[in-house]
Write an enzyme that holds these catalytic residues in place. Structure first.
Site, PDB file in Angstrom:
ATOM      1  N   HIS A   9       4.911   0.537  -7.567  1.00 27.09           N
ATOM      2  CA  HIS A   9       3.814   0.150  -7.283  1.00 27.09           C
ATOM      3  C   HIS A   9       3.331  -0.394  -8.827  1.00 27.09           C
ATOM      4  O   HIS A   9       3.138  -0.545  -9.446  1.00 27.09           O
ATOM      5  CB  HIS A   9       2.483   1.760  -7.892  1.00 27.09           C
ATOM      6  CG  HIS A   9       0.953   1.154  -7.743  1.00 27.09           C
ATOM      7  ND1 HIS A   9       0.285   2.129  -8.403  1.00 27.09           N
ATOM      8  CD2 HIS A   9       0.542  -0.026  -8.330  1.00 27.09           C
ATOM      9  CE1 HIS A   9      -0.857   2.476  -8.641  1.00 27.09           C
ATOM     10  NE2 HIS A   9      -0.819   0.515  -8.241  1.00 27.09           N
ATOM     11  N   HIS A  11       1.271  -4.477  -8.764  1.00 25.68           N
ATOM     12  CA  HIS A  11       0.630  -5.441  -7.955  1.00 25.68           C
ATOM     13  C   HIS A  11       1.459  -6.810  -8.853  1.00 25.68           C
ATOM     14  O   HIS A  11       1.142  -7.441  -9.803  1.00 25.68           O
ATOM     15  CB  HIS A  11      -1.177  -5.894  -8.743  1.00 25.68           C
ATOM     16  CG  HIS A  11      -1.537  -4.466  -8.219  1.00 25.68           C
ATOM     17  ND1 HIS A  11      -2.329  -4.487  -6.872  1.00 25.68           N
ATOM     18  CD2 HIS A  11      -1.241  -3.364  -8.987  1.00 25.68           C
ATOM     19  CE1 HIS A  11      -2.481  -3.003  -6.623  1.00 25.68           C
ATOM     20  NE2 HIS A  11      -1.484  -2.448  -7.907  1.00 25.68           N
ATOM     21  N   HIS A 189      -4.236   2.873  -2.530  1.00 22.84           N
ATOM     22  CA  HIS A 189      -4.279   3.392  -4.093  1.00 22.84           C
ATOM     23  C   HIS A 189      -5.444   4.744  -3.577  1.00 22.84           C
ATOM     24  O   HIS A 189      -6.693   4.378  -2.819  1.00 22.84           O
ATOM     25  CB  HIS A 189      -5.096   2.937  -4.933  1.00 22.84           C
ATOM     26  CG  HIS A 189      -3.806   1.852  -5.459  1.00 22.84           C
ATOM     27  ND1 HIS A 189      -3.747   1.307  -5.051  1.00 22.84           N
ATOM     28  CD2 HIS A 189      -4.450   1.147  -6.945  1.00 22.84           C
ATOM     29  CE1 HIS A 189      -2.457  -0.262  -5.399  1.00 22.84           C
ATOM     30  NE2 HIS A 189      -3.259   0.182  -6.547  1.00 22.84           N
ATOM     31  N   GLU A 192      -7.354   7.639  -7.982  1.00 16.02           N
ATOM     32  CA  GLU A 192      -7.200   6.550  -9.338  1.00 16.02           C
ATOM     33  C   GLU A 192      -8.565   6.964 -10.552  1.00 16.02           C
ATOM     34  O   GLU A 192      -8.698   8.264 -11.060  1.00 16.02           O
ATOM     35  CB  GLU A 192      -6.684   5.315  -9.628  1.00 16.02           C
ATOM     36  CG  GLU A 192      -6.865   4.452 -10.872  1.00 16.02           C
ATOM     37  CD  GLU A 192      -6.596   3.392 -10.546  1.00 16.02           C
ATOM     38  OE1 GLU A 192      -7.306   2.299  -9.849  1.00 16.02           O
ATOM     39  OE2 GLU A 192      -5.993   1.926 -11.878  1.00 16.02           O
ATOM     40  N   ASP A 271       0.340  -3.549 -13.118  1.00 13.44           N
ATOM     41  CA  ASP A 271      -0.134  -4.662 -13.872  1.00 13.44           C
ATOM     42  C   ASP A 271       0.515  -4.802 -15.215  1.00 13.44           C
ATOM     43  O   ASP A 271      -0.258  -5.170 -15.898  1.00 13.44           O
ATOM     44  CB  ASP A 271      -1.465  -5.139 -13.554  1.00 13.44           C
ATOM     45  CG  ASP A 271      -2.488  -4.709 -12.169  1.00 13.44           C
ATOM     46  OD1 ASP A 271      -2.178  -5.298 -11.507  1.00 13.44           O
ATOM     47  OD2 ASP A 271      -2.698  -3.687 -11.976  1.00 13.44           O
TER      48      ASP A 271
HETATM   49  N1  HPA Z   1      -6.175   0.074  -9.202  1.00 16.07           N
HETATM   50  C1  HPA Z   1      -7.058  -0.188  -7.882  1.00 16.07           C
HETATM   51  N2  HPA Z   1      -7.130  -2.281  -7.843  1.00 16.07           N
HETATM   52  C2  HPA Z   1      -5.434  -2.277  -8.334  1.00 16.07           C
HETATM   53  C3  HPA Z   1      -5.174  -2.667  -9.152  1.00 16.07           C
HETATM   54  C4  HPA Z   1      -4.986  -0.895  -9.646  1.00 16.07           C
HETATM   55  O1  HPA Z   1      -5.158  -0.167 -10.462  1.00 16.07           O
HETATM   56  N3  HPA Z   1      -4.098  -3.195  -9.994  1.00 16.07           N
HETATM   57  C5  HPA Z   1      -4.413  -3.893  -9.229  1.00 16.07           C
HETATM   58  N4  HPA Z   1      -5.234  -4.167  -7.819  1.00 16.07           N
HETATM   59 ZN    ZN Z   2      -2.660  -0.094  -8.379  1.00 13.63          ZN
END
Ligand code: HPA
Ligand code: ZN
Length: 332
Positions: A9, A11, A189, A192, A271
């Protein structure tokens, strides 16, 4: 050396460190809204997912050429390798680039130039996963999937990211059906910032094989039982969760509770340039804040390879798992 692990995971746009952002801005004649790298780092105080996404999309303006994407991925792979990453499944956000006039081919070819030599340069095997922005219309996602058809030999799967609340997975059913028809792996995703119900929906409507984040499943005991029974991997990102205020502190993270419930969880960086650390930093963080045992850390490392999209190379998965078994903690 840190414990061998897979990062599932991540980006790639979220690995843009301030120094590289300013270097690319200068090279490409782009003006950033911050005076220098210190001022930019000051902006890394997020109140929620959206406050992060606003900066994340804004900084992407510096990424313009294939070489920019190659440099970005090289910098990530070098750092990841130094933290024990042996296999990386890298997300990218095509719509965030095509919307700025950067063609999809430029992005894919730039990233592939780095990923294709990552094994020889950094000892890291790689996969590429294309994510759709869930806060953009489904028609845009479908058009992006269509535009990606010439590059499918370099793309392993699809994902779904960006602002989660009020953007439920089911809207993307047709896109995921088409991706399945094309032989692409599917992740999304869910859970979250959004509710546990979105995790169910991603499984039942989109047919995903892994859930990214998914930590809000803990609010739904029946769902936890199902995820454990079906061995659905959840790619957790502990430092991200703290920075985006999904949990108050690392010490409050539900990771140990999720492991105890029999969930197949992995630890990832999301990230890393924005959230204070790469994969190894996330392992170190949870070890210290949650008092994880060596057995638990080894299990997290095993889980990362179990959940990796390595079905086309099972001997490699077996080698990585053997590396985890042979690893001696306390020698890092
Ligand atoms: N969540 C949703 N979108 C995203 C994330 C994340 O943690 N990081 C980069 N785009
Ligand atoms: Zn993410």
């Amino acid at each position: 050396m840190p414990v061998p692990k897979a990062e599932l995971h991540l980006h790639i746009e979220g690995t843009l460190e301030p120094e590289l952002a300013f270097a690319l801005a200068a090279r490409n004649g782009v003006t950033l809204p911050h005076a220098d790298t210190a001022a930019l780092r000051e902006a890394y105080r997020f109140s929620d997912l959206q406050s992060f996404l606003d900066l994340y999309y804004r900084l992407m303006a510096v990424l313009r050429t294939a070489e920019d994407f190659t440099e970005l991925a090289d910098a990530y792979l070098e750092r990841a390798a130094a933290q024990g990453v042996r296999h990386a499944e890298v997300f990218f956000d095509p719509q965030a680039h095509t919307a700025r006039g950067v063609p999809l081919g430029t992005v894919v070819e730039g990233l592939s130039a780095s990923l294709d030599r990552a094994e020889e340069r950094y000892g890291v095997s790689t996969r590429l996963i294309m994510c759709f922005l869930r806060d953009e219309p489904v028609e845009s996602a479908m058009a992006t999937l269509e535009a990606a058809k010439p590059y499918l030999d370099r793309i392993t799967g699809i994902g779904l990211d960006s602002a989660e609340v009020d953007h439920p997975p089911a809207a993307f059913r047709a896109v995921y059906e088409e991706a399945a028809r094309l032989g692409l792996r599917r992740v999304a995703h869910a859970g979250e910032e959004g509710p546990a119900a979105y995790v169910r929906e991603a499984l039942d409507v989109l047919g995903v094989e892994r859930i990214d984040h998914g930590l809000r499943c803990v609010e739904d005991p029946e769902l936890v039982e199902r995820l454990a029974r079906e061995r659905v991997p959840l790619t957790l990102c502990p430092l991200s969760n703290v920075r985006l205020r999904v949990v108050d502190a690392l010490a409050d993270h539900p990771l140990p509770l999720m492991m105890d419930a029999g969930l197949l969880v992995t630890v990832n960086s999301d990230d890393p340039a924005y959230f204070g650390g790469y994969a190894g930093d996330n392992f170190d963080g949870v070890q210290q804040a949650l008092g994880l045992t060596e057995d638990q850390l080894r299990e997290l490392a095993r889980n990362s390879f179990r959940a990796a999209f390595l079905e086309d190379d099972e001997p490699r998965r077996a080698r990585y798992l053997a590396e985890v078994e042979a690893y001696a903690f306390g020698t890092e």
